[in-house]
Design an enzyme around this catalytic site. Structure first.
Site, PDB file in Angstrom:
ATOM      1  N   GLU A 245       0.826  -1.207   0.000  1.00 38.81           N
ATOM      2  CA  GLU A 245       0.000   0.000   0.000  1.00 38.81           C
ATOM      3  C   GLU A 245       0.861   1.258   0.000  1.00 38.81           C
ATOM      4  OE1 GLU A 245      -4.223   1.000   1.885  1.00 38.81           O
ATOM      5  OE2 GLU A 245      -2.652   0.815   3.406  1.00 38.81           O
ATOM      6  N   ARG A 271      -5.550  31.669 -20.294  1.00 36.44           N
ATOM      7  CA  ARG A 271      -6.077  32.739 -19.456  1.00 36.44           C
ATOM      8  C   ARG A 271      -5.194  33.975 -19.615  1.00 36.44           C
ATOM      9  NH1 ARG A 271     -10.130  35.501 -16.981  1.00 36.44           N
ATOM     10  NH2 ARG A 271      -9.600  36.147 -14.842  1.00 36.44           N
ATOM     11  N   GLN A 282       6.271  35.312 -14.084  1.00 35.11           N
ATOM     12  CA  GLN A 282       7.173  34.404 -13.378  1.00 35.11           C
ATOM     13  C   GLN A 282       6.492  33.724 -12.192  1.00 35.11           C
ATOM     14  OE1 GLN A 282      10.826  36.374 -12.268  1.00 35.11           O
ATOM     15  NE2 GLN A 282      11.861  35.640 -14.108  1.00 35.11           N
TER      16      GLN A 282
END
Length: 358
Positions: A245, A271, A282
């Site tokens: 797991e 966008r 940046q």
């Protein structure tokens, strides 16, 4: 160690991604809102063998090595945007299927492993208790000798798949004088067994389509045939579950990080603010660069841990390192994705907020 994908591994990865993207992402917002675990989607996953990836073929598994299993689960986490379903399947596969595969006798494998692999059964791993999480020495669930069998009393909590499980690996103290090593025994039981009861499902902030709850045992009598492994050998069963797991659950997280990175790059390119794409700034570009670095490092650590699971005697340290780094990288990548999306990142329809909650 060369982790370049073989042709078979590339085909495996591509097929899992195509399946997950095409079959598992419908009604996501509704299922998350309603905390809905879908048996239909569970059975769909079984059709391509996800529930039995490393299990032997004779019991319905695919017999993949640990690294190929990691690659498949990475693809699953990338293609399936339902983090709860991914989590439930990984808990089933890694903490139930694998312990039965490694420690079950022939009768137990014939009785349960086939159903666990073909989607008929949902598995759970029951060790955590209200006063005993990582501190397994504080476990209060006890199994006492009762004629030719055992009588179990106690309760467990935070059990993944507990409210919907058909089969559970239950840990109980059988000799308190021996402690965790030698005093703990694992039992493989059906949840319909007399004395086995399931409490209400818990409501969670994230992973809402993965049911978690309490289970309890009141004078639950089981025979010797329900002992998984050896009496007093519960620590070995637990170790197997944790090795698999810790190593491979985070493989699905690697896929989720890659999906978040691609989503963020697409948004940053489309966008526009102040006359240019926000990816030109940046502050945004650096977040995306950091996500790429974390993705590559997370993948390498996961692949190395998975490879060592098959090739070394003990992979505990590698599994723990991978778990720590990948899980923290996923949290940071999810947070950065929400921030890159600005106000839209806070909206459910853009889906990055759900990954952050998960």
């Amino acid at each position: 160690m060369d982790f370049a994908l073989t042709e078979d591994q590339r085909i495996l990865r591509d097929s899992v991604i195509r399946f997950a993207q095409g079959a598992l992402n419908d009604r996501l917002m509704e299922r998350d809102r309603d905390q809905e675990f879908s048996r239909d989607l569970w059975r769909e996953c079984a059709k391509i063998g996800l529930q039995g990836l490393p299990a032997p073929e004779e019991y319905g598994g695919t017999a993949l090595d640990a690294l190929s299993t990691a690659i498949a689960l990475e693809a699953f986490g990338y293609g399936c945007r339902d983090g709860g379903l991914v989590f439930s399947l990984c808990a089933h596969l890694l903490a139930c299927v694998m312990p039965v595969t490694k420690h079950g006798n022939e009768a137990q494998k014939r009785a349960y492993l086939t159903g666990l692999c073909d989607g008929t059964l949902v598995g759970a791993h029951a060790i955590t208790e209200p006063g005993s999480g990582s501190d397994t020495f504080s476990m209060r669930t006890k199994a006492e000798r009762d004629g030719s069998g055992w009588r179990i009393n106690g309760s467990k909590t935070f059990i993944s798949n507990g409210p919907v499980a058909d089969v559970a690996i239950v840990f109980a103290v059988t000799d308190s004088s021996k402690g965790f090593h030698g005093g703990l025994t694992a039992f493989l039981v059906e949840t319909s067994h007399p004395g086995f009861s399931v409490g209400k499902k818990m409501e969670k902030m994230g992973l809402r389509t993965s049911p978690v709850g309490e289970i309890s045992f009141q004078d639950m009598r089981v025979g010797e045939e329900h002992v998984l492994g050896a009496v007093g050998g519960g620590s070995a069963v637990f170790a197997t579950a944790m090795d698999w797991e810790r190593t491979l659950l985070v493989a699905s997280h690697v896929g989720a990080i890659e999906r978040l990175l691609e989503t963020s790059v697409t948004y940053a390119r489309t966008r526009n603010q102040f006359g240019q794409a926000i990816g030109k700034f940046q502050a945004v570009a650096h977040k995306i660069a950091d996500m790429k670095v974390q993705l590559e490092a997370a993948r390498l650590l996961t692949y190395r841990a998975a490879w060592r699971l098959d090739h070394t005697r003990n992979s505990n340290l590698d599994a723990s390192i991978a778990k720590l780094f990948v899980s923290e990288s996923l949290v940071k990548s999810a947070m950065d994705s929400v921030q890159i999306h600005g106000g839209y990142g806070f909206m459910m329809e853009y889906e990055v907020e759900r990954t952050l909650r998960d």
